[in-house]
Write an enzyme that holds these catalytic residues in place. Structure first.
Site, PDB file in Angstrom:
ATOM      1  N   GLY A  71      26.679 -23.020  27.479  1.00  0.00           N
ATOM      2  CA  GLY A  71      25.914 -24.265  27.439  1.00  0.00           C
ATOM      3  C   GLY A  71      25.084 -24.444  28.705  1.00  0.00           C
ATOM      4  N   GLN A 178      28.531 -31.252  23.307  1.00  0.00           N
ATOM      5  CA  GLN A 178      29.690 -31.968  22.762  1.00  0.00           C
ATOM      6  C   GLN A 178      29.410 -32.552  21.375  1.00  0.00           C
ATOM      7  OE1 GLN A 178      32.688 -31.913  23.945  1.00  0.00           O
ATOM      8  NE2 GLN A 178      32.326 -31.165  26.022  1.00  0.00           N
ATOM      9  N   SER A 198      27.270 -24.769  22.774  1.00  0.00           N
ATOM     10  CA  SER A 198      28.139 -23.810  23.459  1.00  0.00           C
ATOM     11  C   SER A 198      29.296 -23.412  22.555  1.00  0.00           C
ATOM     12  CB  SER A 198      28.673 -24.464  24.743  1.00  0.00           C
ATOM     13  OG  SER A 198      29.658 -23.651  25.334  1.00  0.00           O
ATOM     14  N   GLY A 199      29.604 -22.103  22.546  1.00  0.00           N
ATOM     15  CA  GLY A 199      30.631 -21.576  21.636  1.00  0.00           C
ATOM     16  C   GLY A 199      32.021 -22.144  21.861  1.00  0.00           C
ATOM     17  N   HIS A 200      32.442 -22.224  23.136  1.00  0.00           N
ATOM     18  CA  HIS A 200      33.862 -22.535  23.371  1.00  0.00           C
ATOM     19  C   HIS A 200      34.211 -23.995  23.125  1.00  0.00           C
ATOM     20  CE1 HIS A 200      33.923 -24.151  27.681  1.00  0.00           C
ATOM     21  NE2 HIS A 200      32.667 -23.781  27.532  1.00  0.00           N
ATOM     22  N   THR A 236      21.501  -7.300  27.015  1.00  0.00           N
ATOM     23  CA  THR A 236      22.181  -6.840  25.796  1.00  0.00           C
ATOM     24  C   THR A 236      23.090  -7.947  25.262  1.00  0.00           C
ATOM     25  OG1 THR A 236      22.050  -4.585  26.547  1.00  0.00           O
ATOM     26  CG2 THR A 236      23.696  -5.040  24.850  1.00  0.00           C
ATOM     27  N   CYS A 324      40.458 -34.703  42.461  1.00  0.00           N
ATOM     28  CA  CYS A 324      41.115 -33.399  42.648  1.00  0.00           C
ATOM     29  C   CYS A 324      41.226 -32.611  41.355  1.00  0.00           C
ATOM     30  CB  CYS A 324      42.498 -33.592  43.228  1.00  0.00           C
ATOM     31  SG  CYS A 324      42.440 -34.538  44.735  1.00  0.00           S
TER      32      CYS A 324
HETATM   33  N1  PLP Z   1      27.087 -29.840  28.665  1.00  0.00           N
HETATM   34  C1  PLP Z   1      28.164 -30.550  28.315  1.00  0.00           C
HETATM   35  C2  PLP Z   1      27.971 -31.925  27.750  1.00  0.00           C
HETATM   36  C3  PLP Z   1      29.443 -30.016  28.457  1.00  0.00           C
HETATM   37  O1  PLP Z   1      30.514 -30.737  28.102  1.00  0.00           O
HETATM   38  C4  PLP Z   1      29.574 -28.715  28.999  1.00  0.00           C
HETATM   39  C5  PLP Z   1      30.908 -28.153  29.250  1.00  0.00           C
HETATM   40  O2  PLP Z   1      31.874 -28.879  29.482  1.00  0.00           O
HETATM   41  C6  PLP Z   1      28.413 -28.000  29.341  1.00  0.00           C
HETATM   42  C7  PLP Z   1      27.192 -28.598  29.163  1.00  0.00           C
HETATM   43  C8  PLP Z   1      28.490 -26.619  29.886  1.00  0.00           C
HETATM   44  O3  PLP Z   1      28.857 -25.721  28.862  1.00  0.00           O
HETATM   45  P1  PLP Z   1      29.451 -24.285  29.240  1.00  0.00           P
HETATM   46  O4  PLP Z   1      30.840 -24.502  29.725  1.00  0.00           O
HETATM   47  O5  PLP Z   1      29.398 -23.512  27.963  1.00  0.00           O
HETATM   48  O6  PLP Z   1      28.562 -23.718  30.276  1.00  0.00           O
END
Ligand code: PLP
Length: 389
Positions: A71, A178, A198-200, A236, A324
């Site tokens: 992302g 999100q 974003s994939g994860h 790649t 923290c």
């Molecule tokens: N944007 C938002 C709103 C996110 O919550 C996150 C990750 O927490 C990101 C961007 C960044 O994504 P990535 O961890 O895939 O770089």
């Protein structure tokens, strides 16, 4: 001990179906998709199939999807592309509550001579769209505003934002990391120029993301090198992760409605239970326009990291807006922008659910939290004064 994982806005479990789809690309299907031979060529076709699957989730055209590594890369690429495509303009608009992938990128651009307007939010995390309209000038080159906030789940009205920004002819990017997979997004109806995912965050693996770039948008690549992604993103391809992301998008599309009814019910049970069982809680963020999987609650006069450590003893995973635990020196910039008092920011906890969250998970948290808050408050000189309501 099985983890009770309620930190899905940080990262999600990779779906079993996604792992299964990815596995051949770590084994027998190792060719380079750019190779001329059939062995590589077959992988190229699979990548194009994944592109189609991702496009379908947001109703885009496949060639409007560019694969990235995450992302953050998608966000950086989008804003940088706008700046490079229009070098005579030097003003960027974003908000005070963006992810660091946008905020810190903009800060870097200030050092390169750009002026940045960070739009404020009100106490429930909402934007005033008149602020946006009046911030746009002839010098504005890009507006980057997130779809949904990762800390509070607050959803911005991107359709209204888009009509303001596009009526002024300015490039609009939305960080939908999100939002994708959780909300119905249709880029045919939503006139954003670029959108990050974003994939994860959607049950695919880490290390893969995508950037939607509307056909006709001026685009300048961030990664320079080979001719991959039609010259729009060199390097790649992360083949296995791309295939997995395609599968994750198919699953998200198929189960979105059903899942989110279930997730919302669990989130509401959790939230309501905490509001009833812990004295003086406070929900951070607009509860009307909010992701169904997220709740951000403050327990004043208790340290968020102390709560997390106690939850951790029972293998319960959540997040806090205190400094923290978030890995930064500053407490949550999102809660600060909303004017949440420091005592409440320090005691803030985010629970974020997913399709794998269960009634049992929620019941265990509801059993543990009141005791944790009570014990921690008894240790705090101010907390002892908080009376049960
Ligand atoms: N944007 C938002 C709103 C996110 O919550 C996150 C990750 O927490 C990101 C961007 C960044 O994504 P990535 O961890 O895939 O770089």
């Amino acid at each position: 001990m099985k983890a009770i994982y309620l930190d899905n806005n940080a990262s999600t479990r990779v779906a079993d179906e996604v792992i299964e789809a990815m596995l051949p690309y770590f084994g027998t299907l190792y060719g380079n998709p750019s190779s001329m031979h059939t062995f590589g060529g077959q992988i190229h076709r699979k990548i194009e199939n994944a592109r189609q699957e991702i496009a379908e989730l947001i109703n885009a055209e496949p060639d409007e999807i560019i694969f990235t590594s995450c992302g953050t890369e998608s966000d950086n690429t989008a804003v940088m592309s706008a700046l490079q495509s229009n070098p005579q303009k030097k003003h960027i608009i974003t908000t005070k509550v963006e992810h660091p992938a946008v905020i810190n990128f903009c800060k870097t651009m200030v050092r390169k001579g750009y002026e940045v307007t960070y739009l404020p939010v009100d106490k429930s995390g909402k934007l005033n769209l008149e602020d946006l309209e009046s911030a746009i000038t002839d010098n504005t080159v890009a507006v980057s505003i997130m779809y949904a906030n990762n800390e509070t789940g607050v959803i911005f009205p991107i359709d209204e934002i888009a009509s303001i920004v596009k009526s002024k002819g300015v490039m609009l990017h939305t960080d939908a990391v999100q939002g994708v997979g959780k909300l119905l997004i249709d880029v045919k109806k939503l006139p954003v120029d670029m959108l990050s995912l974003s994939g994860h965050k959607i049950h695919a693996s880490k290390g893969v993301g995508a950037l939607y770039v509307r056909k006709g948008t001026r685009f300048s690549p961030y990664m320079i090198g080979g001719h991959q992604e039609k010259g729009r993103r060199a390097g790649t391809e992360n083949v296995a992760s791309i295939i997995g992301l395609g599968k994750a998008c198919v699953l998200a599309k198929k189960y979105m409605h059903e899942e989110h009814t279930k997730i919302k019910a669990l989130r509401d049970t959790l939230e309501q239970g905490l509001l009833e069982s812990c004295p003086n809680p406070r929900i951070n963020g607009d509860t009307e326009h909010r992701l169904t999987n997220t709740t951000n609650i403050s327990f004043e006069y208790v340290e968020g990291e102390a709560i997390l450590l106690r939850l951790n003893e029972d293998n319960i995973c959540a997040s806090s807006g205190s400094a923290c635990t978030s890995g930064s020196l500053e407490p949550s910039h999102v809660l600060r922008a909303m004017g949440v008092p420091f005592t409440a920011i320090h005691g803030s906890i985010r629970f974020s659910l997913s399709r794998y969250s269960t009634d049992e998970d929620i019941n265990i948290v509801l059993d543990r939290m009141p005791k944790i808050i009570k014990e921690l408050r008894e240790l705090s000189p101010y907390g002892r004064e908080v009376k049960a309501t």
